[in-house]
Design an enzyme around this catalytic site. Structure first.
Site, PDB file in Angstrom:
ATOM      1  N   THR A  90       0.816  -1.220   0.000  1.00  0.00           N
ATOM      2  CA  THR A  90       0.000   0.000   0.000  1.00  0.00           C
ATOM      3  C   THR A  90       0.847   1.267   0.000  1.00  0.00           C
ATOM      4  O   THR A  90       1.977   1.265   0.523  1.00  0.00           O
ATOM      5  CB  THR A  90      -0.903   0.012   1.264  1.00  0.00           C
ATOM      6  OG1 THR A  90      -1.490   1.302   1.408  1.00  0.00           O
ATOM      7  CG2 THR A  90      -0.129  -0.285   2.531  1.00  0.00           C
ATOM      8  N   TYR A 114      -1.512   0.131  10.317  1.00  0.00           N
ATOM      9  CA  TYR A 114      -1.809  -0.527   9.040  1.00  0.00           C
ATOM     10  C   TYR A 114      -0.599  -0.433   8.095  1.00  0.00           C
ATOM     11  O   TYR A 114      -0.116  -1.447   7.584  1.00  0.00           O
ATOM     12  CB  TYR A 114      -3.054   0.105   8.396  1.00  0.00           C
ATOM     13  CG  TYR A 114      -3.274  -0.326   6.967  1.00  0.00           C
ATOM     14  CD1 TYR A 114      -3.490  -1.667   6.641  1.00  0.00           C
ATOM     15  CD2 TYR A 114      -3.238   0.604   5.914  1.00  0.00           C
ATOM     16  CE1 TYR A 114      -3.674  -2.063   5.318  1.00  0.00           C
ATOM     17  CE2 TYR A 114      -3.427   0.217   4.606  1.00  0.00           C
ATOM     18  CZ  TYR A 114      -3.638  -1.117   4.300  1.00  0.00           C
ATOM     19  OH  TYR A 114      -3.804  -1.511   2.999  1.00  0.00           O
TER      20      TYR A 114
END
Ligand SMILES: NC(=O)c1ccc[n+]([C@@H]2O[C@H](COP(=O)([O-])OP(=O)(O)OC[C@H]3O[C@@H](n4cnc5c(N)ncnc54)[C@H](O)[C@@H]3O)[C@@H](O)[C@H]2O)c1
Length: 298
Positions: A90, A114
């Protein structure tokens, strides 16, 4: 063969492939699945927990699922003879970038659990490649968006927090006013800028990456985005153009940890694979709208 424990997924999205309903971090379930359906050449690893705000509230859950679960899956893949592993990584691994557009050489400085969890899995894969020869690609997606143009699969997180489906639902009267987080960013219209990449362009990139790994071609870490940023207000305008209705929206304060602008430099992937994203913002919104209208019977 698809493995999903359906904590956030849907069995009817799997299509014709066999579905093994299991946690990818459950080593004995994965040993059974690799044994029953193998041998496999490689693994495309999408399974993860992925809400930034939830990761801040429940970091241990994120490290358990995204890091420990991935390490266990990588171990199972290795033991069962897989030769290639593709990770959904990501843009969140970059945190707040110092320079735009973001290249793979930009500083890795995630600002939430995350992003940190994904950068840890990237490191694990690099170490496992060095020690055991399992080749990997970590594909750092920017904002995944849009729906399968052939129909059948679209975006439906529960709760939903991605801008395009929220704006489409607000325009269609399926939810109250959309909250526009932050209108005072240092961007031309004051709202955040993101790089939206269509899921079909991402899917094609995964096929190219795993075929390359298996045939001795390039691998490693890659950004996947279009290189074009769109502000939140531009996204709302695209939704209004496609749907033909206004998006009811109200300004709300900035959310902590939202960088002003995230735009990918995906030159490395384009050069290595001759890949070119095919969907622009209007086409992304159009596929998402066609899917949502069919799904909700609008
Ligand atoms: N959506 C985005 O904009 C975006 C951007 C960058 C990266 N990613 C990454 O792409 C991947 C897919 O994201 P998505 O948007 O499709 O999310 P999603 O929630 O729709 O898909 C994740 C799937 O993984 C499953 N899953 C989660 N943990 C599991 C586990 N331990 N065992 C088995 N199944 C498990 C869920 O049930 C779900 O079907 C994730 O790894 C995410 O981090 C997404």
């Amino acid at each position: 063969m698809v493995v999903d424990d359906l904590r956030a997924g849907r069995a009817d999205f799997v299509g014709d492939a066999p579905l093994v309903r299991a946690d990818v971090g459950d080593r004995s379930a994965m040993d059974r699945a690799f044994g029953d359906y193998g041998p496999f050449d490689g693994v495309l690893h999408f399974a993860a927990s992925l809400s930034v705000s939830e990761s801040v509230a429940k970091p241990l859950d994120y490290y358990a699922n995204n890091v420990a679960g991935s390490a266990s899956l990588i171990g199972a893949a290795l033991e069962h003879g897989a030769r290639a592993f593709v990770l959904s990584s990501t843009a969140a691994v970059y945190g707040t970038p110092e320079r735009l557009p973001i290249t793979e050489r930009s500083r890795i400085a995630p600002i939430n659990p995350y992003g940190r969890s994904k950068s840890m899995v990237e490191r694990i894969l690099a170490d496992v490649q060095s020690s055991h020869g399992l080749r990997y690609a970590a594909l750092r997606y920017f904002n995944a968006s849009g729906a399968d143009p052939a129909g059948g699969i679209g975006e439906c997180h529960d709760p939903e927090w991605h801008l395009i489906p929220l704006a489409l639902e607000a325009a269609a009267g399926l939810r109250p006013k959309l909250k526009l987080f932050g209108s005072d960013y240092p961007t031309p219209d004051g709202t955040c800028i993101r790089d939206y990449i269509h899921v079909s362009d991402l899917a094609q990139a995964h096929v190219l990456a795993i075929e390359s790994l298996l045939s001795g071609g390039p691998g490693g870490v890659y950004n996947l985005g279009t290189g074009r940023g769109h502000s939140n207000r531009e996204v709302l305008s695209a939704v209004e153009r496609v749907v033909g209705l206004p998006v009811p929206a109200e300004p709300a304060p900035r959310r902590p940890g939202d960088p002003a602008e995230l735009v990918a430099d995906a030159t490395r992937f384009r050069n290595d694979f001759g890949w070119q994203p095919r969907f622009d913002l209007d086409a992304i919104v159009d596929t998402a709208w066609r899917w949502l209208s069919a799904w909700k019977g609008l």
